[in-house]
Write a protein that holds these residues in place. Structure first.
Motif, short mmCIF file in Angstrom:
data_model
loop_
_atom_site.label_atom_id
_atom_site.label_comp_id
_atom_site.label_asym_id
_atom_site.label_seq_id
_atom_site.Cartn_x
_atom_site.Cartn_y
_atom_site.Cartn_z
N ARG A 4 -5.34 -11.66 -1.31
CA ARG A 4 -5.17 -10.60 -0.30
C ARG A 4 -3.69 -10.25 -0.18
NH1 ARG A 4 -8.12 -11.39 5.22
NH2 ARG A 4 -6.99 -13.36 5.14
N LYS A 5 -2.87 -11.29 -0.10
CA LYS A 5 -1.42 -11.07 -0.01
C LYS A 5 -0.90 -10.40 -1.26
CE LYS A 5 0.77 -14.26 3.15
NZ LYS A 5 0.51 -15.70 3.23
N GLU A 6 -1.42 -10.87 -2.40
CA GLU A 6 -0.88 -10.39 -3.68
C GLU A 6 -1.23 -8.93 -3.96
OE1 GLU A 6 -1.79 -13.29 -6.66
OE2 GLU A 6 -0.55 -12.26 -8.14
N PHE A 7 -2.43 -8.53 -3.58
CA PHE A 7 -2.90 -7.21 -4.01
C PHE A 7 -2.96 -6.16 -2.91
CE2 PHE A 7 -5.42 -9.87 -7.27
CZ PHE A 7 -4.33 -9.88 -8.13
N VAL A 8 -2.62 -6.54 -1.69
CA VAL A 8 -2.71 -5.56 -0.60
C VAL A 8 -1.67 -4.46 -0.78
CG1 VAL A 8 -1.07 -6.69 0.99
CG2 VAL A 8 -2.99 -5.36 1.91
N VAL A 9 -2.04 -3.26 -0.39
CA VAL A 9 -1.08 -2.16 -0.32
C VAL A 9 -0.49 -2.22 1.09
CG1 VAL A 9 -0.78 0.34 -0.35
CG2 VAL A 9 -2.38 -0.75 -1.95
N ASP A 16 2.84 2.54 -6.93
CA ASP A 16 3.12 2.92 -8.31
C ASP A 16 2.16 2.14 -9.20
OD1 ASP A 16 4.17 3.63 -10.75
OD2 ASP A 16 5.88 2.24 -10.61
N LEU A 17 1.05 2.78 -9.55
CA LEU A 17 0.01 2.04 -10.29
C LEU A 17 0.50 1.58 -11.66
CD1 LEU A 17 -3.20 4.05 -9.30
CD2 LEU A 17 -2.56 1.73 -8.58
N ALA A 18 1.42 2.33 -12.26
CA ALA A 18 1.93 1.96 -13.59
C ALA A 18 2.63 0.59 -13.55
CB ALA A 18 2.87 3.03 -14.11
N LYS A 146 -5.04 17.44 4.95
CA LYS A 146 -5.20 16.98 6.35
C LYS A 146 -6.18 15.81 6.45
CE LYS A 146 -4.19 21.45 8.49
NZ LYS A 146 -4.36 22.44 7.37
N ARG A 147 -6.87 15.55 5.36
CA ARG A 147 -7.95 14.56 5.42
C ARG A 147 -7.46 13.11 5.51
NH1 ARG A 147 -12.26 17.41 1.22
NH2 ARG A 147 -13.08 18.85 2.78
N TYR A 148 -6.24 12.84 5.05
CA TYR A 148 -5.75 11.46 5.11
C TYR A 148 -5.68 10.99 6.57
CZ TYR A 148 -4.39 12.67 0.34
OH TYR A 148 -4.41 13.08 -0.97
N ASP A 149 -5.11 11.83 7.42
CA ASP A 149 -5.03 11.47 8.84
C ASP A 149 -6.42 11.38 9.46
OD1 ASP A 149 -2.31 11.34 8.84
OD2 ASP A 149 -1.99 13.38 9.60
N ILE A 150 -7.28 12.29 9.03
CA ILE A 150 -8.64 12.29 9.59
C ILE A 150 -9.36 10.99 9.20
CG2 ILE A 150 -10.88 13.47 9.55
CD1 ILE A 150 -9.34 16.11 9.02
N ILE A 151 -9.16 10.57 7.95
CA ILE A 151 -9.77 9.31 7.48
C ILE A 151 -9.21 8.12 8.28
CG2 ILE A 151 -9.80 7.68 5.55
CD1 ILE A 151 -10.09 10.08 3.65
N ASN A 152 -7.90 8.12 8.49
CA ASN A 152 -7.32 7.01 9.25
C ASN A 152 -7.90 6.95 10.67
OD1 ASN A 152 -5.73 6.04 7.16
ND2 ASN A 152 -3.96 7.30 7.73
N ALA A 214 -1.55 8.59 -3.86
CA ALA A 214 -1.38 9.21 -2.53
C ALA A 214 -2.37 8.61 -1.54
CB ALA A 214 -1.58 10.72 -2.64
N ALA A 215 -3.64 8.51 -1.96
CA ALA A 215 -4.67 7.99 -1.04
C ALA A 215 -4.35 6.55 -0.62
CB ALA A 215 -6.04 8.07 -1.69
N LEU A 216 -3.98 5.73 -1.59
CA LEU A 216 -3.71 4.32 -1.28
C LEU A 216 -2.52 4.20 -0.33
CD1 LEU A 216 -4.08 2.86 -4.91
CD2 LEU A 216 -5.72 2.61 -3.04
N ALA A 217 -1.49 5.01 -0.59
CA ALA A 217 -0.28 4.91 0.23
C ALA A 217 -0.53 5.45 1.64
CB ALA A 217 0.86 5.67 -0.44
#
Ligand code: AMP
Ligand code: MG
Length: 277
Positions: A4-9, A16-18, A146-152, A214-217
């Protein structure tokens, strides 16, 4: 290793997925070596799910997102191998129906969110509305942005209502994806899984990476964190996922509900004859 610690965003951080190796496999050299640990985690998940269901005070939502052939179906099969079908369900989000398109984009997700005591897996999710929709211009930027905020806000509401949320992005390389497509082609049992769009979508890989980053961040929060799971090795993916799910459930403080009846009285009243025999 605490995956969880290692892979959490980390909330608020860039992604940066690369820079994340999809072939990473931690300290385990092989599936054989990791197998006992995987089994152990699945058993723990099964025990905790029993408590979740019995207590019926909280719920768990596991969101699975990834590009084609990254292993979403595999994760569902793997997690469910330890679960009781009673109290659990999985929902696959496909292209929205006319009815669904007539509502706000969260409508169909809210409908399938877990009720108290349930563990639900979303195989794809409301995130498609900032992923495939963004990549294919299915809605204008003024709408999807606008959907990122709505999702949060949506996930915050679920969390405040007692739903624990964890979101898993299965990270594979384009080479691994192509190899898995080829394996499907060579296996008649899996021909049904092949669609030409799987191949044409590969051309859009960089756009998907951009949309995922973008979504993950923008939507990894303390209440509903994202984890990026290196998934080129199926066994490592299963190990990391089972550990993250088990540790999260451990933290939920699940317990059997208090007994609602007078056990001594019930014993006296209905089992006295048995004792005499
Ligand atoms: P599969 O997961 O392979 O069965 O494919 C389901 C398809 O439905 C994928 O191509 C998704 O991108 C697509 N899909 C899921 N949700 C949406 C959405 N909200 N808008 C458009 N396409 C979607
Ligand atoms: Mg597909």
């Amino acid at each position: 290793m605490d995956y969880r610690k290692e892979f959490v965003v980390e909330p608020g951080s860039k992604v940066d997925l690369a820079s994340i190796d999809p072939s990473y496999s931690g300290r385990h050299p092989s599936h054989e070596d990791a197998a006992p640990e995987i089994r152990n985690r699945l058993e723990r998940i099964a025990k905790l799910q029993y408590l979740l269901y019995a207590d019926a005070e909280q719920s768990l939502l596991v969101v699975l997102q990834a590009l084609d052939a990254a292993g979403k179906d595999g994760v569902v099969r793997h997690l469910f191998s330890g679960l009781n079908p009673q109290g659990t369900s999985v929902y696959c989000f496909k292209q929205p129906s006319q009815l669904e398109l007539g509502h706000d984009f969260l409508w169909r997700a809210h409908l399938r969110a877990p009720s108290k005591g349930e563990l639900v897996i979303f195989n794809r999710s409301h995130y498609e509305d900032v992923l495939v929709v963004r990549v294919h211009d299915l809605a204008p930027e003024s709408v999807w942005s606008k959907r990122y905020d709505i999702i949060n806000d949506f996930e915050r509401m679920l969390a405040l209502g007692g739903t624990r949320i964890l979101k898993l992005y299965l990270h594979i390389s384009p080479e691994e994806q192509l190899q898995r497509f080829k394996q499907r082609l060579d296996d008649p049992q899996r021909h049904w899984k092949i669609s030409e769009s799987d191949y044409s979508e590969r051309d859009l890989w960089p756009k998907y990476v951009e949309a995922y980053e973008a979504a993950l961040a923008l939507t990894s929060t303390k209440r509903a964190p994202w984890y990026v799971i290196p998934a080129n090795h199926k066994w490592f993916r299963d190990l990391a996922v089972s550990q993250i799910v088990a540790d999260t459930m451990d933290e939920m403080g699940l317990h059997l509900p208090a007994t609602r009846v007078d056990l001594a009285k019930i014993r006296r009243k209905y089992h006295a004859a048995e004792r005499q025999e």
